[in-house]
Design an enzyme around this catalytic site. Structure first.
Site, PDB file in Angstrom:
ATOM      1  N   LYS A   1       0.803  -1.228   0.000  1.00  0.00           N
ATOM      2  CA  LYS A   1       0.000   0.000   0.000  1.00  0.00           C
ATOM      3  C   LYS A   1       0.832   1.272   0.000  1.00  0.00           C
ATOM      4  CE  LYS A   1      -4.400  -1.382   2.153  1.00  0.00           C
ATOM      5  NZ  LYS A   1      -5.283  -1.084   3.289  1.00  0.00           N
TER       6      LYS A   1
ATOM      7  N   LYS B   1      -6.262 -10.682  -5.620  1.00  0.00           N
ATOM      8  CA  LYS B   1      -7.457 -10.909  -4.802  1.00  0.00           C
ATOM      9  C   LYS B   1      -8.562  -9.893  -5.131  1.00  0.00           C
ATOM     10  CE  LYS B   1      -6.384  -8.221  -0.753  1.00  0.00           C
ATOM     11  NZ  LYS B   1      -6.266  -7.982   0.633  1.00  0.00           N
TER      12      LYS B   1
ATOM     13  N   LYS C   1     -11.774  -4.104  -2.697  1.00  0.00           N
ATOM     14  CA  LYS C   1     -12.634  -2.917  -2.748  1.00  0.00           C
ATOM     15  C   LYS C   1     -12.039  -1.844  -3.644  1.00  0.00           C
ATOM     16  CE  LYS C   1     -14.196  -3.263   2.013  1.00  0.00           C
ATOM     17  NZ  LYS C   1     -13.764  -3.009   3.383  1.00  0.00           N
TER      18      LYS C   1
END
Ligand code: AMP
Ligand code: TRP
Length: 332
Positions: free
Chosen positions: A112, A195, A198
């Site tokens: 991230k 994966k 969102k």
């Protein structure tokens, strides 16, 4: 004593991975009669930029989703993380027992924080410490999550151990991850090696809990598949097929092998039709209840208020005990 804690970040687009990897298992655990605490982790949500309006909407949406999926506020605690100040306070105490070397190993931070590490935020770096505080602050023993959270739970066990050793106590139980079922790692519908997430910019990569039947059908129809004949379960060489088989198995409460036995001889498009019918059957009652709940958020407000009171009672009691262990005084 067994106590469950888990949480989900209100960052929009709750999807099938959240449902199969986490929320569905939370409902099962509640039905077993275990004490369950489920948080809407808004302090974690602000570790990446999010607009206040989007955050607010996502908080209500997650609360609505939890209730619509079957978490019963009379049986389990549903609350917003920031409503219980003990989370932030304990996070600070635990951060004073967490070596940087442990945080440097976290793959989520590496992913991230991007290329320019010096611009990465302290909150994102400390994210796993706050997560440790979430669970340890209730002396929870079990944490039902998807596969991607395993490393964070290992770290929280290390932090609990470091605290216990520092004060020669056995205050914190070491929490166990509960990674249950075949849906613990649902992959993107556009790329079977990534994966379902969102934050994926393609809405076709995921089935949102807010999608209607038409959207679900279209997304499964457009889901990436391969050109091989028939259906077989080979995660290494056929990741997209394996993902769809896993999703089917998770929804039907069966195994990938049983799915292949039933659909092995059929073509991909027949299988996708069956999969989308199954998903619609299970998700549409959830979606419509979520819509109802979102129309008037006063019920959700009441649930969150009561949840915060109950959570606060527990967490404040433990925080006081922890402060005493550390050597803080409580002037009477
Ligand atoms: P998050 O959306 O990151 O707050 O995750 C909430 C819960 O859903 C966590 O327990 C995650 O492990 C789980 N989860 C998120 N994405 C997936 C996925 N693609 N497959 C399975 N579980 C997931
Ligand atoms: N990090 C978790 C996720 O992204 C959310 C979370 C925050 C959580 N605190 C937690 C999960 C405590 C379990 C327990 O999925």
């Amino acid at each position: 004593m067994k106590r469950i804690f888990s949480g989900v970040q209100p960052t929009g687009n709750l999807h099938l991975g959240n449902y199969l990897g986490a929320i569905r298992n939370w409902v099962k655990l509640q039905q077993e009669g275990t004490e369950c605490i489920y948080g809407i982790m808004n302090l974690h949500a602000i570790t990446v930029p999010i607009a206040p309006e989007a955050l607010k909407k996502a908080i209500y949406e997650v609360a609505a989703a939890l209730i619509a999926c079957g978490i019963d506020p009379k049986k389990s605690i549903i609350f917003q993380q920031s409503s219980v100040a003990a989370h932030s306070e304990l996070a600070w105490i635990l951060s004073c027992h967490t070596p940087l070397g442990w945080l440097n190993r976290m793959t989520q931070f590496k992913e991230k924080s991007g290329k320019h590490k010096e611009n990465a935020l302290l909150g994102l770096y400390g994210y796993p410490v706050l997560m440790a505080a979430d669970v340890l602050g209730y002396k929870a023993t079990h944490v039902p999550v998807g596969e991607d959270q395993k490393q964070h739970i290992e770290l929280m066990r290390d932090i609990a151990g470091a605290f216990n050793r520092a004060y020669s106590s056995d205050y914190f139980p070491l929490p166990e991850p509960l990674i249950l079922g075949t849906g613990t790692r649902v992959m993107s519908l556009r790329d079977g090696t990534k994966k379902m997430s969102k934050s994926d910019e393609s809405d076709y990569s995921r089935i949102n809990l807010t999608d209607d039947a038409e959207a679900i059908d279209l997304k499964f129809r457009k889901a990436k598949s391969d050109t091989m004949e028939g259906l077989s379960y080979e995660p290494e060489t056929r990741p997209e097929a394996a993902n769809l088989i896993n999703i089917f198995a998770a929804l039907a409460n069966t195994t990938p092998e049983a799915v292949v036995k039933e659909y092995g001889g059929r073509n991909f498009s027949d299988f996708k039709k069956a999969l989308s019918a199954l998903a619609i059957e299970q998700l549409s009652p959830i979606t419509s209840l979520m819509r109802e709940l979102m129309k008037d958020v006063s019920y959700i407000d009441a649930v969150l208020k009561e949840g915060a009171e109950k959570a606060n009672k527990l967490a404040a009691k433990y925080l006081k005990e922890i402060q005493e262990i550390v050597g803080f005084v409580t002037p009477e």
